[in-house]
Design an enzyme around this catalytic site. Structure first.
Site, PDB file in Angstrom:
ATOM      1  N   ASP A 183      49.103  45.687  38.259  1.00  0.00           N
ATOM      2  CA  ASP A 183      48.346  44.756  38.648  1.00  0.00           C
ATOM      3  C   ASP A 183      49.197  43.880  39.797  1.00  0.00           C
ATOM      4  O   ASP A 183      49.633  42.843  39.792  1.00  0.00           O
ATOM      5  CB  ASP A 183      47.995  43.644  37.769  1.00  0.00           C
ATOM      6  CG  ASP A 183      46.906  44.349  36.999  1.00  0.00           C
ATOM      7  OD1 ASP A 183      46.343  45.365  37.201  1.00  0.00           O
ATOM      8  OD2 ASP A 183      46.270  43.488  36.068  1.00  0.00           O
ATOM      9  N   ASP A 217      48.696  40.005  29.923  1.00  0.00           N
ATOM     10  CA  ASP A 217      47.845  40.960  30.515  1.00  0.00           C
ATOM     11  C   ASP A 217      48.268  41.868  31.487  1.00  0.00           C
ATOM     12  O   ASP A 217      47.506  42.932  31.823  1.00  0.00           O
ATOM     13  CB  ASP A 217      46.355  40.486  30.819  1.00  0.00           C
ATOM     14  CG  ASP A 217      46.533  39.264  31.690  1.00  0.00           C
ATOM     15  OD1 ASP A 217      47.045  38.315  31.545  1.00  0.00           O
ATOM     16  OD2 ASP A 217      45.640  39.185  32.586  1.00  0.00           O
ATOM     17  N   ARG A 221      43.393  53.911  41.498  1.00  0.00           N
ATOM     18  CA  ARG A 221      44.843  53.965  40.969  1.00  0.00           C
ATOM     19  C   ARG A 221      45.010  54.879  39.605  1.00  0.00           C
ATOM     20  O   ARG A 221      43.994  55.239  38.756  1.00  0.00           O
ATOM     21  CB  ARG A 221      45.497  52.542  40.649  1.00  0.00           C
ATOM     22  CG  ARG A 221      44.486  51.654  39.813  1.00  0.00           C
ATOM     23  CD  ARG A 221      45.249  50.322  39.758  1.00  0.00           C
ATOM     24  NE  ARG A 221      44.601  49.382  38.669  1.00  0.00           N
ATOM     25  CZ  ARG A 221      44.937  48.249  38.312  1.00  0.00           C
ATOM     26  NH1 ARG A 221      45.914  47.622  38.951  1.00  0.00           N
ATOM     27  NH2 ARG A 221      44.346  47.608  37.270  1.00  0.00           N
TER      28      ARG A 221
HETATM   29  P1  AMP Z   1      44.775  39.325  37.201  1.00  0.00           P
HETATM   30  O1  AMP Z   1      45.614  38.381  37.114  1.00  0.00           O
HETATM   31  O2  AMP Z   1      44.314  39.594  38.620  1.00  0.00           O
HETATM   32  O3  AMP Z   1      45.308  40.806  36.856  1.00  0.00           O
HETATM   33  O4  AMP Z   1      43.354  39.081  36.579  1.00  0.00           O
HETATM   34  C1  AMP Z   1      43.258  38.462  35.375  1.00  0.00           C
HETATM   35  C2  AMP Z   1      41.864  38.691  34.692  1.00  0.00           C
HETATM   36  O5  AMP Z   1      40.861  38.545  35.455  1.00  0.00           O
HETATM   37  C3  AMP Z   1      41.639  40.046  34.310  1.00  0.00           C
HETATM   38  O6  AMP Z   1      40.944  40.308  33.059  1.00  0.00           O
HETATM   39  C4  AMP Z   1      40.956  40.670  35.658  1.00  0.00           C
HETATM   40  O7  AMP Z   1      40.078  41.618  35.243  1.00  0.00           O
HETATM   41  C5  AMP Z   1      39.873  39.509  35.931  1.00  0.00           C
HETATM   42  N1  AMP Z   1      39.663  39.423  37.113  1.00  0.00           N
HETATM   43  C6  AMP Z   1      40.353  39.048  38.247  1.00  0.00           C
HETATM   44  N2  AMP Z   1      39.535  39.279  39.603  1.00  0.00           N
HETATM   45  C7  AMP Z   1      38.248  39.576  39.001  1.00  0.00           C
HETATM   46  C8  AMP Z   1      36.870  39.698  39.707  1.00  0.00           C
HETATM   47  N3  AMP Z   1      36.856  39.623  40.905  1.00  0.00           N
HETATM   48  N4  AMP Z   1      36.148  40.319  39.139  1.00  0.00           N
HETATM   49  C9  AMP Z   1      36.263  40.168  37.601  1.00  0.00           C
HETATM   50  N5  AMP Z   1      37.124  39.891  36.869  1.00  0.00           N
HETATM   51  C10 AMP Z   1      38.328  39.619  37.705  1.00  0.00           C
HETATM   52 MG    MG Z   2      45.495  41.674  35.700  1.00  0.00          MG
END
Ligand code: AMP
Ligand code: MG
Length: 519
Positions: free
Chosen positions: A278, A268, A191
């Site tokens: 995201d 975030d 992306r």
């Molecule tokens: P999100 O709400 O999906 O944007 O993710 C929230 C946090 O969790 C962010 O810091 C992401 O990088 C982390 N995260 C989500 N899925 C994974 C994954 N499969 N492996 C590592 N970190 C993850």
């Molecule tokens: Mg995120």
């Protein structure tokens, strides 16, 4: 393949530790990390527009070099991939350090005087992966890939996508968090955006009381992305905050206009440039319903439901204001800006709704008039996209009963009670009165309405069809939807079948109306 690399973000303080293990990172904005090699990489789709934006030819996009680079299997010469450090408020609570846990920034490219940060999502663990694996699965990667490009074509600020690839590895996921884990195909989306900096990048530095790095980051963002504001100073930090608020409002009004529900509006996931970022358990309104959220993880409190998205942006801005407060040292200006956001949002929301209705004149009772519509839209299940699109067919000299013009938007028109029909007719009476006061001819209004009311959006079941087909190894639907959603406001007679209410099979199917964060 030649890319014109230009490093800007990596001039900020780096984490000195080069090893890739989970840790708390202090006094730094990012950590160097390399993507993980994958078993059998392949590219499933590329965005021709993003190729052009980055100066990559179609032929180059078909090369092994492209495949390896954008699945994380090779390193572009002189590039230094990294993961960003950020924190965030998740579902209203401070969550501490989060960071790019499954995103790795490859480099920044300058092309045609535009800067693009290019990152892979799902390319392996980073120091910020916490307890997770840094990988992404095909279903959520298809959803992000298609939706971010669709959002761009809807004219709503967003990050973009360059390519969708398979890693060739298997990834274990428990889709509904009910103990039923299964292996899924691993995928990687490349992306791109001017910047991936989030509110959380500021929050983590403020939380760690690292005001020096906080100032460096803020100055960088202003100089690089808000240069028109002038050289950073206390006044300029405030001006910067106001513009972030303005851009974020623009973004969320866009979501409300087209019926997009982000699903995880944690700080975030809030871009400092006001981009939609995201794409996780997002969804599109089918029945018009303020209370709807696609995210099963949020089903209890529905914090991020459709009807509260504007308010949540305000809440998130409050957290950003707290984070940059140490640079300003005075709360008043920030508080005023937050108050201003709330007041302006209501006005701008009404203006946006009037535009959807093809009304250009403001009027005293507009708020009540819009609420009356929203209320009756909630009474029976009404497809939002179809309703507003069909509404453009209304004629001032109504030859037809207005309600029958929008009949196809209702899931069960024949079951509509006399009471609700009456409420509709009352609203339509007022609508026709307003139309009479407008200058536009029926035809002119129709054309204007069609520019703000899309005909085609990535309906939840459509994304699921693309996913189910891709699981079987057929990627044609990805291309079909990618092309369809490039022209969301245009009539596409050959694609009329996608201008249709959700089919019954999709009503309660996982992936269609229910999604979890497990991507
Ligand atoms: P999100 O709400 O999906 O944007 O993710 C929230 C946090 O969790 C962010 O810091 C992401 O990088 C982390 N995260 C989500 N899925 C994974 C994954 N499969 N492996 C590592 N970190 C993850
Ligand atoms: Mg995120």
């Amino acid at each position: 393949m030649h890319l014109n690399l230009k490093n800007t973000f990596t001039n900020l303080p780096a984490d000195p530790e080069k090893e890739n293990y989970r840790r708390q990172v202090l006094k730094a904005c990012y950590s160097y990390v390399t993507p993980k090699k994958t078993a059998k990489p392949s590219i499933l789709h590329v965005s021709d527009e993003m190729l052009e934006s980055l100066g990559i030819s179609k032929a180059e996009s078909q090369s092994d070099e492209f495949r390896d680079l954008f699945t994380g299997n090779s390193n572009y010469p002189d590039s230094t991939p990294f993961a960003m450090c950020y924190g965030g408020h998740q579902f209203g609570q401070w969550a501490g350090q989060l960071g790019d846990g499954r995103a790795i920034n490859l480099f920044e490219v300058e092309y045609n005087n535009k800067l693009w940060a290019v990152q892979l999502k799902g390319a392996g663990e980073t120091p910020y992966s916490r307890s997770a694996d840094g990988l992404a699965v095909l279903r959520s990667s298809i959803r992000e890939y298609l939706c971010s490009e669709a959002m761009f074509h809807l004219g709503i600020p967003t990050t973009r996508a360059l390519s969708l690839g398979l890693s060739g590895d298997e990834v274990l996921r428990d889709v509904m968090y009910n103990g039923n884990s299964a292996y899924e195909k691993g995928a990687i989306v490349c992306r791109a955006a001017e910047s991936f900096v989030r509110f959380g990048n500021f929050e983590i530095l403020a939380a760690n009381q690292d005001h020096d790095t906080l100032k460096e980051l803020t100055d960088y963002v202003i100089q690089q992305f808000y240069p028109h504001l002038g050289a950073p100073s206390k006044e300029i930090y405030l001006a910067f905050f106001k513009e972030v608020a303005e851009r974020s409002m623009e973004m969320v009004l866009g979501w409300q206009r087209v019926g997009f529900v982000h699903g995880v509006m944690n700080t975030d996931n809030m871009s400092i440039l006001g981009l939609t970022i995201d794409y996780g358990p997002y969804g599109w309104l089918e029945g018009y319903d303020f209370g709807w959220t696609p995210n099963t993880t949020d089903s209890q409190f529905k914090r991020y439901r459709y009807g509260t998205q504007g308010e949540i942006v305000g809440w998130n801005l409050f957290k950003l204001a707290n984070a940059i407060y140490p640079l300003i040292g005075e709360a008043e200006g920030l508080q005023d800006a937050l108050e201003d956001y709330k007041d302006t949002y209501v006005q701008r929301y009404n203006k946006m709704m009037l535009e959807k209705l093809g009304l250009s004149l403001s009027f005293e009772e507009e708020n009540a008039f819009i609420q009356q519509l929203e209320k009756v839209l909630h009474k029976t299940e009404t497809d939002m996209t179809i309703f507003f699109r069909l509404l453009s067919n209304i004629q001032k000299e109504n030859f037809q009963i207005p309600l029958t013009v929008v009949k196809d938007a209702f899931y069960a028109f024949d079951d509509m009670s006399e009471e609700v029909k009456k409420q509709w007719n009352d609203w339509f009476d007022k609508y026709l009165e307003r139309l009479d006061l407008e200058q536009d001819s029926d035809q002119d209004r129709k054309e204007k309405m069609k520019k703000v009311n899309p005909k085609y959006v990535l309906r939840n079941y459509m994304a699921q069809i693309a996913i189910d087909e891709a699981d079987k190894g057929n990627y044609d639907m990805i291309e079909e939807f990618y092309q369809l959603l490039k022209r969301p406001y245009e009539e596409q007679p050959e694609n009329e079948k996608w201008f249709a209410k959700r089919p019954d099979w999709a009503r309660n199917k996982v992936g269609c109306s229910m999604l979890s964060c497990s991507s």
